[in-house]
Design a protein around this motif. Structure first.
Motif, mmCIF file in Angstrom:
data_model
loop_
_atom_site.group_PDB
_atom_site.id
_atom_site.type_symbol
_atom_site.label_atom_id
_atom_site.label_comp_id
_atom_site.label_asym_id
_atom_site.label_seq_id
_atom_site.Cartn_x
_atom_site.Cartn_y
_atom_site.Cartn_z
ATOM 1 N N SER A 7 0.815 -1.220 0.000
ATOM 2 C CA SER A 7 0.000 0.000 0.000
ATOM 3 C C SER A 7 0.845 1.266 0.000
ATOM 4 O O SER A 7 0.312 2.369 -0.132
ATOM 5 C CB SER A 7 -0.948 0.003 1.211
ATOM 6 O OG SER A 7 -0.224 -0.042 2.430
ATOM 7 N N HIS A 8 2.184 1.114 0.098
ATOM 8 C CA HIS A 8 3.053 2.282 0.021
ATOM 9 C C HIS A 8 3.716 2.421 -1.345
ATOM 10 O O HIS A 8 3.695 3.504 -1.943
ATOM 11 C CB HIS A 8 4.128 2.221 1.109
ATOM 12 C CG HIS A 8 5.074 3.382 1.097
ATOM 13 N ND1 HIS A 8 4.669 4.670 1.388
ATOM 14 C CD2 HIS A 8 6.399 3.458 0.809
ATOM 15 C CE1 HIS A 8 5.711 5.486 1.281
ATOM 16 N NE2 HIS A 8 6.766 4.777 0.929
ATOM 17 N N CYS A 9 4.287 1.313 -1.862
ATOM 18 C CA CYS A 9 5.034 1.422 -3.118
ATOM 19 C C CYS A 9 4.440 0.621 -4.259
ATOM 20 O O CYS A 9 4.886 0.740 -5.406
ATOM 21 C CB CYS A 9 6.486 1.008 -2.910
ATOM 22 S SG CYS A 9 6.729 -0.776 -2.690
ATOM 23 N N ALA A 38 0.851 -1.264 4.689
ATOM 24 C CA ALA A 38 2.215 -0.812 4.974
ATOM 25 C C ALA A 38 2.133 0.204 6.106
ATOM 26 O O ALA A 38 1.412 1.209 6.000
ATOM 27 C CB ALA A 38 2.839 -0.188 3.733
ATOM 28 N N LEU A 39 2.873 -0.046 7.178
ATOM 29 C CA LEU A 39 2.765 0.774 8.380
ATOM 30 C C LEU A 39 4.090 1.446 8.717
ATOM 31 O O LEU A 39 5.157 1.026 8.281
ATOM 32 C CB LEU A 39 2.326 -0.094 9.571
ATOM 33 C CG LEU A 39 1.025 -0.881 9.433
ATOM 34 C CD1 LEU A 39 0.757 -1.668 10.721
ATOM 35 C CD2 LEU A 39 -0.154 0.027 9.097
ATOM 36 N N GLN A 51 0.718 3.437 12.216
ATOM 37 C CA GLN A 51 -0.266 3.988 11.292
ATOM 38 C C GLN A 51 0.177 3.662 9.869
ATOM 39 O O GLN A 51 1.324 3.282 9.637
ATOM 40 C CB GLN A 51 -0.370 5.507 11.458
ATOM 41 C CG GLN A 51 0.913 6.243 11.089
ATOM 42 C CD GLN A 51 0.829 7.742 11.319
ATOM 43 O OE1 GLN A 51 -0.024 8.221 12.046
ATOM 44 N NE2 GLN A 51 1.732 8.490 10.682
ATOM 45 N N GLU A 52 -0.744 3.817 8.939
ATOM 46 C CA GLU A 52 -0.372 3.600 7.546
ATOM 47 C C GLU A 52 0.648 4.641 7.099
ATOM 48 O O GLU A 52 0.612 5.802 7.547
ATOM 49 C CB GLU A 52 -1.606 3.667 6.656
ATOM 50 C CG GLU A 52 -2.518 2.461 6.769
ATOM 51 C CD GLU A 52 -3.552 2.451 5.660
ATOM 52 O OE1 GLU A 52 -3.164 2.413 4.477
ATOM 53 O OE2 GLU A 52 -4.747 2.479 6.002
ATOM 54 N N PRO A 57 -5.739 12.202 6.985
ATOM 55 C CA PRO A 57 -6.071 12.744 8.302
ATOM 56 C C PRO A 57 -7.097 11.868 9.018
ATOM 57 O O PRO A 57 -8.079 11.429 8.415
ATOM 58 C CB PRO A 57 -6.651 14.125 7.970
ATOM 59 C CG PRO A 57 -6.034 14.478 6.649
ATOM 60 C CD PRO A 57 -5.902 13.197 5.902
ATOM 61 N N GLY A 58 -6.849 11.602 10.275
ATOM 62 C CA GLY A 58 -7.774 10.793 11.061
ATOM 63 C C GLY A 58 -7.707 9.308 10.774
ATOM 64 O O GLY A 58 -8.597 8.559 11.184
ATOM 65 N N ALA A 59 -6.653 8.860 10.071
ATOM 66 C CA ALA A 59 -6.538 7.439 9.735
ATOM 67 C C ALA A 59 -6.385 6.599 10.998
ATOM 68 O O ALA A 59 -5.887 7.076 12.030
ATOM 69 C CB ALA A 59 -5.346 7.217 8.809
#
Length: 359
Positions: A7-9, A38-39, A51-52, A57-59
């Motif tokens: 979910s990041h790359c 991905a955290l 967190q991700e 915001p507010g995740a």
């Protein structure tokens, strides 16, 4: 099973991945979302919170299961507000042998990995809650036990909602010995857990789900003496024509075992089909106009594909699987040939699951 992009790359990662090999992100499976995330450590005075990466915001924030770093190898996450230290899947194990023995710890980790895969499939079928506060009584519990000198051998089985597994089944050599001694073509940790989960869900989906009459018409009367039936099976073996109506020789022992073996086979089926679908696998399958090419259907799609579609794609998919194994000098991964009678029972399992998930 599903495969995921980081979910990041965006790099390909897997259900049991702990880190992305491209970007180095810490990965964790979030049951509530049924997704791999991905955290990164959460900022501020929030020890052990994650967190991700690049969160909105507010995740949501998470904590990692305690069994991630203590030898259990768990990559599941918990909500930050959870009162627990273990994830939902690890909390299902309520009995363990002493893990001071490094070999037992290794066996335990292998069993937990198989348990998480079963958790995933049951959740995809709508049979396993994924919220952190999910009803613990609605899913199996597990007792992982080891043989002790001078004590009776621990037998794998199910009773009263608890699946007991002898941790020796995680030893490849011991499992192979038992497979040969019992003349079984297929014996895996995951297969054991799937089979025993069938006993758990028989009570909930068949006995309590109003399907007893239909079950008895197809599988037989489960009120037969169970102990006597098993003794007769081990003494005499299966009938010579067992393949006409059963997925395995052991399924002939008693209607409960027939259901559990068929149930396990259904879980094998949907998991493998989803994996093939995740890789966008296309097969040549027989159709009304001859051999046609079609992509493997995802059995967990909404709406679910017809059972006949799954059946049509299953044979060429397992032939492909076995051919790939043979290319590597390995035995067939799928050593089965299903009859019309076995398929009829698999359809019953499919319909039972669909009825439960839609209610």
């Amino acid at each position: 099973m599903q495969v995921y992009p980081c979910s990041h790359c965006g790099h390909l990662v897997f259900f049991d991945s702990m880190h992305c090999v491209r970007c180095g992100s810490t990965l964790a499976f979030v049951p509530e979302a049924m997704a791999l995330r991905a955290l990164e450590p959460a900022p501020g005075n929030a020890p052990a919170l994650w967190q991700e990466r690049s969160p909105a915001p507010g995740a949501a924030r998470y904590r990692l299961c305690t069994h991630r770093d203590d030898g259990g190898g768990c990559n599941f996450a918990l909500p930050a507000h959870s009162p627990h230290h273990l994830c939902l899947a690890c909390r299902q194990t309520h009995m363990l042998p002493a893990l001071t023995d490094p070999l037992l710890r290794q066996h335990w980790a292998r069993i937990e990995a198989a348990k998480r895969q079963l958790f995933y499939t049951l959740a995809r079928l709508g049979l396993q809650g994924t919220a952190d506060n999910a009803d613990a009584q609605a899913s199996p519990r597990y007792a992982l036990l080891a043989d002790q000198p001078g004590e009776p051998t621990i037998l794998t089985g199910h009773q009263g909602g608890t699946i007991t597994l002898n941790v020796a089944e995680a030893d490849d050599v011991e499992r192979a010995r038992r497979r040969l001694a019992l003349h079984e073509p297929y014996r895996t940790l995951l297969g054991h857990l799937r089979h025993e989960s069938g006993h758990f869900y028989w009570e909930r989906l068949v006995q309590q789900g109003g399907r007893l009459d239909a079950f008895r018409a197809l599988f037989g009367d489960e009120r037969r003496d169970y102990a006597a039936a098993l003794s007769a099976h081990y003494a005499d073996g299966p009938p010579p024509d067992w393949q006409e109506q059963h997925v395995s020789a052991y399924a002939t022992a008693h209607p409960w075992e027939d259901w559990a073996e068929t149930w396990a086979h259904y879980l094998h089926m949907v998991d493998l089909l989803e994996t093939a679908s995740a890789y966008d696998t296309a097969l040549r399958v027989p159709g009304a106009d001859g051999i046609v090419r079609e992509h493997v259907a995802n059995p967990f799609a909404h709406p679910a594909p017809p059972f006949d579609t799954l059946v049509r794609q299953w044979v060429p998919l397992t032939l492909l699987l076995n051919s790939l194994n043979r290319s590597l000098g390995q035995p067939d991964a799928y050593p089965f040939a299903l009859s019309a009678g076995a398929w009829c029972k698999l359809r019953f399992v499919h319909d039972t699951v669909q009825q439960a998930s839609s209610s």
